[in-house]
Design a protein around this motif. Structure first.
Motif, short mmCIF file in Angstrom:
data_model
loop_
_atom_site.label_atom_id
_atom_site.label_comp_id
_atom_site.label_asym_id
_atom_site.label_seq_id
_atom_site.Cartn_x
_atom_site.Cartn_y
_atom_site.Cartn_z
N ARG A 31 -38.17 1.81 11.80
CA ARG A 31 -39.28 2.61 12.30
C ARG A 31 -40.59 1.94 11.89
O ARG A 31 -40.61 1.04 11.07
N THR A 32 -41.66 2.40 12.50
CA THR A 32 -42.98 1.84 12.22
C THR A 32 -43.90 2.92 11.67
O THR A 32 -43.62 4.11 11.78
N SER A 33 -45.00 2.49 11.06
CA SER A 33 -46.00 3.43 10.58
C SER A 33 -47.39 2.81 10.75
O SER A 33 -47.59 1.63 10.44
N LYS A 37 -47.39 3.74 3.71
CA LYS A 37 -46.70 4.86 3.10
C LYS A 37 -46.46 4.59 1.62
O LYS A 37 -46.10 3.47 1.24
N ASP A 74 -49.20 5.12 17.05
CA ASP A 74 -48.00 5.77 16.55
C ASP A 74 -47.04 5.96 17.73
O ASP A 74 -47.39 5.69 18.89
N ASN A 117 -46.11 -1.33 6.39
CA ASN A 117 -46.51 0.04 6.07
C ASN A 117 -45.32 0.96 5.86
O ASN A 117 -45.31 1.81 4.95
N GLU A 118 -44.31 0.81 6.70
CA GLU A 118 -43.17 1.72 6.69
C GLU A 118 -42.10 1.35 5.67
O GLU A 118 -41.57 2.21 4.96
N PRO A 166 -38.98 5.78 3.13
CA PRO A 166 -38.52 6.63 4.23
C PRO A 166 -37.16 7.27 4.01
O PRO A 166 -36.81 8.22 4.70
N GLN A 185 -42.95 -2.22 17.57
CA GLN A 185 -42.75 -2.94 16.30
C GLN A 185 -43.44 -4.29 16.27
O GLN A 185 -43.39 -4.99 15.26
#
Length: 504
Positions: A156-158, A162, A241, A267-268, A166, A259
């Motif tokens: 996944r991406t952010s 973070k 997002d 970030n993720e 996750p 991505q």
């Protein structure tokens, strides 16, 4: 208040109390490995203003540190440097309402294993074209409980960095029941960790974070992008997002994958681990950036700068893999770009693997060679094995002598040529004043059966003398710029020469 509402109120209070207990961040879980010989940050959450005591209880050493959680409930301590510890210890974070205990903690060497699909390619798996060719044999023979691994990829991406990972981390041991099954780890990472552990005899922890087909920019934090002028614009680029991306895609305004955006994988999947104490990271990536050629050197510098800064480790090591040939006809340019970065960054080293490529498969299944060449770099540069020869040859100087190029190299005492068909094909080409490249031959290669054009591969001397029939006035020389782009020249410890070019 009714009896039912009283029960709900009590449950809410109990839940709040449970959440309020001091907690360590996700990386800190049973079976983990802490980095030896440097301060070890430990962090987490508690009530605002709560006093937190962190204790490492080892069989031969103990470390204690105290702090107070901030107004946002976050806290961090730095445990003093510890020597390697092979016996299980506990790591405890205690507050006013209880404690969290992490069991079976070892101290040794910790590495990240990151990149795209050739990093991700597992030791074992169901796809014959996406697993290591010898992985199942290795997995069933591997019983190394002092080596621990965990996955940190959720694909996944952010758009924002973070601070919370996750998903929970599960540290696993290098045992057949783990390596053989669906949770099998990166083959490259397995072979690297095995060599480091076997050489040092101490615990090794390795964290896998990868995503097939991804570019370098998504793995790079904003601080790294901002540190390199050609990449600085990517540090502040607006990110989408998933909801915004889907809308842009439907409107025809997003001709890329989510991505592919800069920073989003860092970030993720990596940011939550900072500032975890690690020795460095191994990296196999570049196929998705291949068209950038020499420009990829800047992307690599930004990647390294960002990881070193965010992990608060100026001496962070990066050992990476130069791309193997897979049929891409401009591969030499990005291979040179990777070499440019390796020569410039003192904390980086490059493993050349142009001899294990597969022109019909972008995922060559010999990851043992890859992991071992990466481990050579770490053993020599970080672990005191100064007598090891770990670097592939690189061009030191050259001259033209009549119709010949005479080439001198670093990191070579003797040469050999190896082709499975016994031929003298070598990857060199020379151009004269007309600029047309023609295949060249190594003049100081000993011939075995000259009439059949066969050689056992012995080369006389430390220099390479290269000449091309019909080129009387050589001007340019290049190596591995044409099909099949496969390396066949090695130094005395089986490390191949990488692509390069010289001349006017």
């Amino acid at each position: 208040m009714t009896k039912y509402s009283m029960v709900l109120a009590c449950a809410a209070v109990a839940a709040f109390a449970a959440e309020a207990k001091v907690r360590m961040a996700v990386p800190f879980a049973d079976g983990m490995v802490l980095q030896r010989d440097r301060a070890v940050p430990v962090w987490g959450t508690a009530d605002a203003g709560e006093k937190v005591t962190v204790t490492f209880n080892g069989p031969t050493m103990k470390r204690v540190a105290e702090t107070t959680a901030g107004a946002d409930g976050k806290w961090r301590v730095d445990l003093g440097a510890m020597s390697a510890c092979c016996d299980p210890a506990t790591l405890v974070a205690a507050g006013k309402d209880g404690a969290q205990t992490v069991n079976d903690v070892l101290v040794g060497e910790v590495w990240f294993c990151a990149g795209q699909s050739n990093t991700e390619l597992p030791l074992c798996g169901g796809d014959p074209h996406f697993r290591d060719g010898k992985g199942a044999m290795r997995a069933q023979m591997t019983r190394k409980p002092l080596i621990r691994y965990c996955h940190q990829s959720n694909y996944r991406t952010s758009v924002h960095p973070k601070k919370t990972a996750p998903k929970p981390v599960e540290w696993k041991k290098f045992l057949p029941q783990n390596l053989m099954n669906g949770g099998s780890f990166s083959a490259m990472g397995v072979y690297f960790a095995l060599e480091v552990h076997n050489a040092l005899g101490i615990p090794v922890g390795i964290v896998g974070t990868y995503w097939g087909g991804t570019r370098a920019e998504p793995w790079t934090p904003a601080s790294g992008l901002a540190s390199v002028p050609s990449c600085a614009g990517l540090a502040t680029q607006n990110l989408l997002d998933p909801a915004a991306y889907d809308a842009a895609k439907k409107a025809g305004k997003a001709n890329y994958r989510i991505q592919d955006q800069p920073r989003v994988l860092w970030n993720e999947m990596v940011e939550p681990w900072t500032p975890f104490a690690i020795r460095g990271f191994i990296w196999y990536q570049g196929c998705s950036n291949a068209a950038e050629g020499h420009g990829y050197a800047d992307k690599m510098q930004a990647l390294y700068n960002g990881w070193a800064k965010e992990f608060a480790n100026p001496g962070l090591k990066l050992y990476f893999v130069q791309l193997a040939p897979w049929g891409y006809d401009r591969i030499a340019a990005i291979q040179e770009g990777q070499a440019i970065f390796a020569a410039k960054e003192k904390n980086a080293g490059m493993a050349v693997i142009n001899d294990v490529g597969n022109l019909r498969d972008i995922h060559p299944n010999d990851k043992q060679t890859v992991g071992e060449r990466l481990a050579l770099l770490a053993l020599k540069r970080d672990y005191g094995f100064a007598d090891l020869k770990a670097d592939s040859p690189t061009l030191k100087s050259w001259k033209v002598d009549g119709d010949k190029f005479v080439l001198s190299f670093n990191d070579v005492d003797s040469w050999y040529l190896y082709n499975g068909d016994w031929s003298t094909a070598n990857g060199f080409e020379i151009a004269g004043p007309d600029g047309q490249f023609v295949p060249a031959k190594i003049a100081n290669l000993r011939m075995w059966k000259p009439e059949r054009g066969e050689s056992r591969g012995q080369i006389e001397g430390r220099d390479l003398v290269v000449v091309a029939d019909g080129v009387k006035e050589p001007k340019k020389l290049r190596y591995l710029f044409s099909h099949p782009w496969r390396g066949s020249l090695y130094n005395e410890v089986n490390l191949p020469l990488g692509a390069f070019h010289i001349g006017e």
